[in-house]
Design an enzyme around this catalytic site. Structure first.
Site, PDB file in Angstrom:
ATOM      1  N   GLU A 114       0.804  -1.214   0.000  1.00 43.13           N
ATOM      2  CA  GLU A 114       0.000   0.000   0.000  1.00 43.13           C
ATOM      3  C   GLU A 114       0.845   1.275   0.000  1.00 43.13           C
ATOM      4  OE1 GLU A 114      -2.513  -0.658   3.384  1.00 43.13           O
ATOM      5  OE2 GLU A 114      -4.026  -1.699   2.198  1.00 43.13           O
ATOM      6  N   GLU A 145       7.715 -21.604   7.678  1.00 38.85           N
ATOM      7  CA  GLU A 145       7.954 -20.732   8.832  1.00 38.85           C
ATOM      8  C   GLU A 145       8.996 -21.289   9.783  1.00 38.85           C
ATOM      9  OE1 GLU A 145       4.655 -23.534   9.974  1.00 38.85           O
ATOM     10  OE2 GLU A 145       5.191 -22.377   8.212  1.00 38.85           O
TER      11      GLU A 145
END
Length: 345
Positions: A114, A145
């Site tokens: 963004e 992960e």
């Protein structure tokens, strides 16, 4: 292999019905470690939540969410110190890089994505890394992960420098990918920030700036996409937004570096220029045309009464800070002295 659990970070910790596995840090099992984490604590008072009416559950969730902002507020000094350090590095040309797994990784990618439309940053200036790569944005990548080595490889692919900042994000504060990213970044001289939702976390300990927003146990046991995810989103909003303010990407509370890439943003650009200058629509259109649609430049054209190229030079000289450019703008040339026909008797 992929699975569809809500957060791959949860799998890094294990699940209550999974067999115990040795923890890499010692003989304790993952299950035993899970039981020590505030974000994973079981709340017996909510054991019958599934029997409540929908409105009752909604009220419970809303009440839980209302506590998150207060938890963030307790960590504001640490957050502000990290932001000042990030802004200093980025002012020298460094990048802001988020690294996380599951929900935490997705939030980092979201915040990074963004920045270009909001602040006209280069796409490579704010980067989001998620364990398992772009595919993990929509489908959790099992095992990614758990790899600190994968984090190091992802950072090496970016050619990390000492001017960069790496923000490791993990609700548990012990996800190997996030901890590994911060640890590796420190060996490269980069600034490091560790954002976690448990106190005494390995992630915060590994980072130069540790931020631990302790939101407490979740409504659904271990579902850290809830309060923990909300807390992480709030802090990431602060890191990127306030850093961009420090870098001169705003004028007051106006997004003067907004990129007008569609009709809505073009309309917003005109409104921002109007709010900043109070100019008439025709003058706004003229200024935007003279500056190739650059909002910050158009404001400078109108407020300093300069042409487009001069506005661009002033902004370059002020490193993009509009207030500084306005202060450095030449005084408007005085108009001609009134002639005899203008004199009053």
């Amino acid at each position: 292999m992929t699975h569809t659990s809500e957060s791959s970070e949860s799998s890094a910790l294990g699940t209550p019905d999974a067999p115990d596995a040795p923890d890499a840090s010692g003989p304790r099992t993952l299950r035993a470690e899970l039981e020590t984490l505030t974000t994973e604590a079981f709340r017996p008072e909510l054991a019958d939540v599934d029997r409540l009416p929908t409105l009752g559950i909604a009220r419970l969730m809303n009440g839980e969410d209302a506590t998150v902002a207060a938890a963030v507020a307790e960590r504001l000094p640490a957050i502000a110190a990290a932001i000042d350090a990030v802004a200093e590095r980025m002012a020298r040309g460094g990048r802001l890089i988020y690294a996380g797994a599951g929900t935490a990784g997705r939030l980092g990618v979201l915040d990074a994505s963004e920045c270009p439309p909001t602040f006209n940053t280069d796409p490579g200036q704010v980067v989001g890394l998620i364990a398992g790569g772009p595919g993990a944005l929509v489908t959790s990548v099992e095992g990614a992960e758990d790899s600190a080595e994968l984090a190091a490889a992802d950072l090496d692919a970016l050619a990390l420098t000492a001017d960069d900042t790496v923000v490791g994000v993990s609700a548990s504060g012990r996800t190997p990918y996030a901890v590994g990213a911060v640890t590796h970044a420190r060996t490269r001289g980069a600034l490091t920030v560790g954002l976690a939702c448990n106190a005494g976390s390995p992630l915060a300990a590994a980072a130069g700036h540790g931020i631990e927003v302790v939101v407490g146990p979740e409504l659904l046991t271990g579902s850290t996409r809830l309060k923990a995810g909300t807390a992480q989103k709030l802090v990431l909003n602060m890191i990127s937004t306030i850093t961009m303010i420090r870098l001169g990407k705003t004028y007051g509370n106006l997004m003067v570096d907004v990129r007008a890439s569609n009709e809505k943003l073009r309309a917003r650009s005109r409104r921002i220029v109007a709010l900043a200058t109070g100019a008439a629509d025709t003058d706004i259109e003229r200024a935007l045309a003279a500056t190739d649609g650059e909002v910050k430049n158009a404001i400078l054209v109108l407020l300093a009464d300069v042409d487009g190229p001069t506005a661009a030079r002033l902004l370059t000289g002020s490193h993009g800070h509009l207030r500084t450019a306005l202060a450095q703008a030449p005084e408007p040339a005085p108009g001609p002295a009134p002639g005899p026909q203008d004199a009053t008797s």
